[in-house]
Each structure stands twice: as structure tokens, then as C-alpha cells.
Write a protein that holds these residues in place. Structure first.
Motif, short mmCIF file in Angstrom:
data_model
loop_
_atom_site.label_atom_id
_atom_site.label_comp_id
_atom_site.label_asym_id
_atom_site.label_seq_id
_atom_site.Cartn_x
_atom_site.Cartn_y
_atom_site.Cartn_z
N ASP A 49 38.60 -48.95 -9.30
CA ASP A 49 39.67 -50.13 -9.40
C ASP A 49 39.30 -51.03 -10.59
O ASP A 49 40.31 -51.75 -10.70
CB ASP A 49 38.95 -50.91 -8.31
CG ASP A 49 39.27 -50.23 -6.94
OD1 ASP A 49 39.49 -49.47 -6.07
OD2 ASP A 49 38.09 -50.75 -5.61
N ALA A 108 37.50 -40.87 -7.80
CA ALA A 108 38.21 -41.90 -6.65
C ALA A 108 39.55 -41.91 -7.74
O ALA A 108 39.52 -42.19 -9.04
CB ALA A 108 37.30 -43.34 -7.16
N ARG A 109 39.79 -42.92 -6.63
CA ARG A 109 41.31 -42.88 -7.24
C ARG A 109 41.73 -44.69 -7.16
O ARG A 109 41.73 -44.94 -6.02
CB ARG A 109 42.81 -42.42 -6.32
CG ARG A 109 43.99 -42.60 -7.54
CD ARG A 109 44.33 -41.39 -6.50
NE ARG A 109 44.58 -40.64 -7.35
CZ ARG A 109 45.44 -39.63 -7.31
NH1 ARG A 109 46.86 -39.23 -5.81
NH2 ARG A 109 44.94 -38.22 -7.64
N ALA A 110 42.22 -45.39 -8.09
CA ALA A 110 42.73 -46.32 -7.12
C ALA A 110 44.11 -46.96 -7.98
O ALA A 110 44.76 -46.71 -8.85
CB ALA A 110 41.88 -47.92 -7.98
N ALA A 153 30.00 -42.31 -5.66
CA ALA A 153 31.28 -42.21 -5.18
C ALA A 153 31.79 -44.17 -5.12
O ALA A 153 32.66 -44.39 -5.41
CB ALA A 153 31.45 -41.86 -3.83
N ALA A 154 29.90 -44.40 -4.18
CA ALA A 154 30.97 -46.27 -4.77
C ALA A 154 30.94 -46.41 -5.65
O ALA A 154 32.25 -47.47 -6.46
CB ALA A 154 29.50 -47.22 -4.28
N THR A 156 42.33 -42.37 -12.45
CA THR A 156 41.31 -41.41 -11.09
C THR A 156 40.08 -41.18 -12.03
O THR A 156 40.29 -40.67 -13.46
CB THR A 156 42.43 -39.68 -11.08
OG1 THR A 156 43.54 -40.54 -10.61
CG2 THR A 156 40.73 -39.47 -10.23
N ALA A 206 34.62 -45.60 -7.39
CA ALA A 206 35.28 -45.85 -7.25
C ALA A 206 35.33 -47.36 -7.38
O ALA A 206 36.90 -48.21 -7.89
CB ALA A 206 35.00 -46.92 -4.78
#
Length: 109
Positions: free
Chosen positions: A39, A97-99, A31-32, A85, A35
Motif C-alpha cells: 500500500d 500482497a498487491r496494492a 501477509a499483513a 506487488t 499488504a
């Protein structure tokens, strides 16, 4: 004989807990990673939309996401702002993850 049975039971419980915690830890790391990749891809797409980098914004985002070994789930442009995403597999889990990146919104007054 009863002590052996209890010892085997305790070892089975500890092994099961260890495997479960390992799967959750793997999902957290994935997950990290997703993300951070989302980003980076969103910033790259916004930079492309602003003309700092040549090409199409969502194609640039896809290049970044796939080079990190993840899947691009979505890329949306709103003017020069990008929302990306990304998804990654983490054992039996799938993390998303969405940024969002772009210039700050103009404030009136």
C-alpha cells in the motif's frame, strides 16, 4: 507404564499443533506486513507519477519495499495509477500482497 505412553503421545500432539499454529500465525503477520508495505509503495509510486516526489515511480516503490525487507515482485504504471506487488518469506510460506493507488477514475454522467 501405559500412562507414560499416553502422556508422551499427548505432549507430541500438543507440540506439533503448537508448531503448526505458530507457522500459520507467522504467515498471517507477514501477509499483513506485506499488504501495508505494498500500500505504501503504491501510494509513493503514484505520488511520484503525479510529480509530488522527484524520481521514477517504480524505483521509488522498490526503495520502499526493499527498505521494509521485502521483495518487489511487480510494479505497473497505468498513467498516474500504480499497482505494486510485494512478497515476503514467512518460514516455509511465501506471501504476496498487491496494492493499487492513484487518483479516482473519472465518471461520466
Amino acid at each position: 507404564m501405559a500412562g507414560s505412553t499416553v502422556s508422551i503421545g499427548v505432549l507430541a500432539v500438543v507440540a506439533t499443533l503448537g508448531m503448526g499454529l505458530g507457522a500459520v500465525g507467522s504467515a498471517a503477520v507477514s501477509a499483513a506486513r506485506a499488504a501495508a508495505t505494498a500500500d505504501t509503495a503504491a501510494v509513493a509510486a503514484a505520488d511520484t507519477a503525479l510529480g509530488f516526489v522527484a524520481g521514477a515511480p517504480c524505483e521509488r516503490a522498490e526503495e520502499i519495499v526493499t527498505s521494509a525487507g521485502l521483495s518487489l515482485v511487480g510494479c505497473e504504471m497505468d498513467g498516474v495509477s500504480a499497482t505494486v506487488t510485494a512478497a515476503a518469506a514467512a518460514g516455509v510460506f511465501r506471501v504476496h500482497a498487491r496494492a493499487r493507488a492513484g487518483p479516482p477514475a473519472a465518471h461520466s454522467g
